[in-house]
Enzyme design. Structure first.
Site, PDB file in Angstrom:
ATOM      1  N   LYS A 110     -14.703  59.037 -50.566  1.00  0.00           N
ATOM      2  CA  LYS A 110     -15.345  58.852 -49.255  1.00  0.00           C
ATOM      3  C   LYS A 110     -16.112  60.111 -48.839  1.00  0.00           C
ATOM      4  O   LYS A 110     -17.137  60.018 -48.178  1.00  0.00           O
ATOM      5  CB  LYS A 110     -14.319  58.472 -48.182  1.00  0.00           C
ATOM      6  N   LYS A 192     -14.866  49.478 -58.326  1.00  0.00           N
ATOM      7  CA  LYS A 192     -14.242  48.345 -57.629  1.00  0.00           C
ATOM      8  C   LYS A 192     -15.203  47.697 -56.623  1.00  0.00           C
ATOM      9  O   LYS A 192     -16.051  48.374 -56.046  1.00  0.00           O
ATOM     10  CB  LYS A 192     -12.935  48.764 -56.964  1.00  0.00           C
ATOM     11  N   LYS A 195     -16.225  46.829 -49.659  1.00  0.00           N
ATOM     12  CA  LYS A 195     -16.872  46.417 -48.411  1.00  0.00           C
ATOM     13  C   LYS A 195     -18.014  47.343 -48.056  1.00  0.00           C
ATOM     14  O   LYS A 195     -18.945  46.955 -47.368  1.00  0.00           O
ATOM     15  CB  LYS A 195     -15.856  46.510 -47.259  1.00  0.00           C
TER      16      LYS A 195
HETATM   17  P1  ATP Z   1     -14.090  50.079 -48.398  1.00  0.00           P
HETATM   18  O1  ATP Z   1     -14.735  49.957 -49.725  1.00  0.00           O
HETATM   19  O2  ATP Z   1     -15.011  49.995 -47.256  1.00  0.00           O
HETATM   20  O3  ATP Z   1     -13.143  51.233 -48.334  1.00  0.00           O
HETATM   21  P2  ATP Z   1     -12.385  47.974 -49.261  1.00  0.00           P
HETATM   22  O4  ATP Z   1     -13.263  46.930 -49.820  1.00  0.00           O
HETATM   23  O5  ATP Z   1     -11.661  48.867 -50.211  1.00  0.00           O
HETATM   24  O6  ATP Z   1     -13.204  48.796 -48.210  1.00  0.00           O
HETATM   25  P3  ATP Z   1     -10.052  47.880 -47.561  1.00  0.00           P
HETATM   26  O7  ATP Z   1     -10.012  47.497 -46.128  1.00  0.00           O
HETATM   27  O8  ATP Z   1      -9.974  49.339 -47.851  1.00  0.00           O
HETATM   28  O9  ATP Z   1     -11.330  47.282 -48.298  1.00  0.00           O
HETATM   29  O10 ATP Z   1      -8.892  47.142 -48.338  1.00  0.00           O
HETATM   30  C1  ATP Z   1      -8.139  46.062 -47.858  1.00  0.00           C
HETATM   31  C2  ATP Z   1      -7.177  45.598 -48.935  1.00  0.00           C
HETATM   32  O11 ATP Z   1      -7.909  45.022 -50.017  1.00  0.00           O
HETATM   33  C3  ATP Z   1      -6.339  46.729 -49.561  1.00  0.00           C
HETATM   34  O12 ATP Z   1      -5.055  46.232 -49.847  1.00  0.00           O
HETATM   35  C4  ATP Z   1      -7.071  47.053 -50.815  1.00  0.00           C
HETATM   36  O13 ATP Z   1      -6.242  47.623 -51.793  1.00  0.00           O
HETATM   37  C5  ATP Z   1      -7.561  45.670 -51.240  1.00  0.00           C
HETATM   38  N1  ATP Z   1      -8.775  45.774 -52.048  1.00  0.00           N
HETATM   39  C6  ATP Z   1      -9.932  46.360 -51.673  1.00  0.00           C
HETATM   40  N2  ATP Z   1     -10.850  46.254 -52.643  1.00  0.00           N
HETATM   41  C7  ATP Z   1     -10.254  45.570 -53.657  1.00  0.00           C
HETATM   42  C8  ATP Z   1     -10.693  45.140 -54.927  1.00  0.00           C
HETATM   43  N3  ATP Z   1     -11.911  45.414 -55.343  1.00  0.00           N
HETATM   44  N4  ATP Z   1      -9.832  44.463 -55.718  1.00  0.00           N
HETATM   45  C9  ATP Z   1      -8.569  44.199 -55.297  1.00  0.00           C
HETATM   46  N5  ATP Z   1      -8.095  44.577 -54.096  1.00  0.00           N
HETATM   47  C10 ATP Z   1      -8.911  45.254 -53.272  1.00  0.00           C
END
Ligand code: ATP
Ligand code: LTN
Length: 326
Positions: A110, A192, A195
């Site tokens: 980040k 990965k 969002k």
């Molecule tokens: P950002 O990328 O903005 O940090 P994010 O997509 O990682 O957001 P989070 O709100 O941080 O989303 O995660 C919410 C939940 O979804 C957490 O339990 C996280 O581990 C899971 N998660 C996020 N991205 C993935 C992914 N690509 N595959 C599986 N689980 C995920």
């Protein structure tokens, strides 16, 4: 046994969030006392537009409900409705060391993404996450693979506190399902799905229209070769197959068998079909949920969460030596 997890209201929820987190919550809600939060204090560690943040918080609550989280069984609440989260984070922060926090992968990533805003909140993010979890005496934290390090950090912090001040916190464990715990970006299968990805082609949004889904899957990166197989050295097709397999409730073998004579185009067509079959009923439920209904659920959730949080904080304040107020 108590279960706690949360999602940030900081962008569009995607299929990775569903498969990695929410899908597992659905199973747990029938067996344990589950608490699912909307982590808006965490969200502001990167810049947010206040109006969008408010809208997204409501949107995430609706997605929980539309996905099948049952407010009769589960506590759903907004993190900022419970003051104890930040209060406990302050106390835990006095036990967390700078060197531990500097090692956190998410902080490093980040900081790279938001070079001009590497703020104190972003740095102490895992301490606030530890407060979320420990406040509710959580045993199980169902999350995606990227959160493993934060949960281990939380367990270490809880052990440290217990050792210094006496048994106070339950030591939590991450629950990470092997399959689907790390769904990769459609535009880059080595990172990965996220969002906060720059391009919307990175993710399949839970609220994307069918046209968007069709377009994103048709543009998804594929590997060299033509075989539709779960092979570790073909990360793009491995990822698409994983999504297919999980949403169609089939085994890897069954999926490989089904596509043994297909090409990428045929497979992508079937994948689109299965994703839309999953999303359409979810979206239908989502658009029927009224704001008023969600506000009531969040209020009820906050009332219930407050009771547990207050009890833990009382204990914590006694243990660290704060004079109790009259
Ligand atoms: P950002 O990328 O903005 O940090 P994010 O997509 O990682 O957001 P989070 O709100 O941080 O989303 O995660 C919410 C939940 O979804 C957490 O339990 C996280 O581990 C899971 N998660 C996020 N991205 C993935 C992914 N690509 N595959 C599986 N689980 C995920
Ligand atoms: N940091 C998590 C979201 C989160 C969380 C939590 C997850 C905030 N507090 C407590 C589990 C338990 C993320 O997914 N980025």
């Amino acid at each position: 046994m108590r279960v706690f997890s949360a999602i940030l209201p900081s962008g569009n929820l995607h299929i990775g969030n569903y498969i990695g987190a929410i899908k597992n919550w659905l199973e747990l809600q029938n067996q344990y006392q589950c608490i699912f939060s909307i982590a808006n204090y965490h969200a502001i560690t990167v810049k947010q537009d206040p109006e969008i943040l408010r809208q997204k918080s409501l949107e995430i609550a609706k997605i929980y409900l539309a996905a099948g989280i049952d407010p009769k069984k589960v506590i759903i609440f907004i993190q900022s409705h419970i003051n104890e989260h930040t209060e406990l984070a302050w106390i835990l922060g006095t036990l967390a060391t700078i060197s531990e926090l500097k090692r956190m992968t998410q902080f490093k990533e980040k900081s790279e993404q938001h070079k001009k805003n590497v703020n104190l909140g972003l740095f102490s993010y895992p301490v606030l996450q530890a407060a979320d979890i420990l406040l509710y005496q959580t045993e199980i934290v169902p999350v995606g693979e990227d959160q493993k390090q934060h949960i281990e950090f939380t367990a270490d912090l809880a052990k440290k506190f217990n050792k210094l001040f006496g048994e106070t916190f339950i030591i939590p464990k991450a629950l990470i399902k092997e399959e689907g715990c790390r769904i990769m970006g459609l535009d880059n299968p080595l990172k990965k799905m996220s969002k906060s990805a720059k391009s919307p082609l990175n993710y399949l949004g839970l609220l994307d229209t069918s046209e968007e889904i069709r377009k994103k899957i048709s543009k998804a990166v594929t590997d060299s070769g033509a075989e539709i197989k779960f092979s570790k050295d073909k990360p793009a097709i491995f990822n698409l197959l994983t999504i297919y397999q999980i949403l169609s409730f089939q085994s890897k073998k069954e999926v490989e068998e089904k596509f043994k004579n297909s090409n990428y185009a045929d497979f992508k067509k079937e994948l689109t079909k299965i994703v839309l079959e999953f999303l359409e009923p979810l979206q239908e439920r989502f658009y029927k949920i009224k704001d008023k209904e969600v506000y009531e659920i969040l209020q009820d959730g906050a009332n219930k969460a407050q009771g547990i949080a207050r009890e833990t904080m009382k204990k914590v304040k006694e243990r660290v030596g704060f004079l109790t107020s009259l």
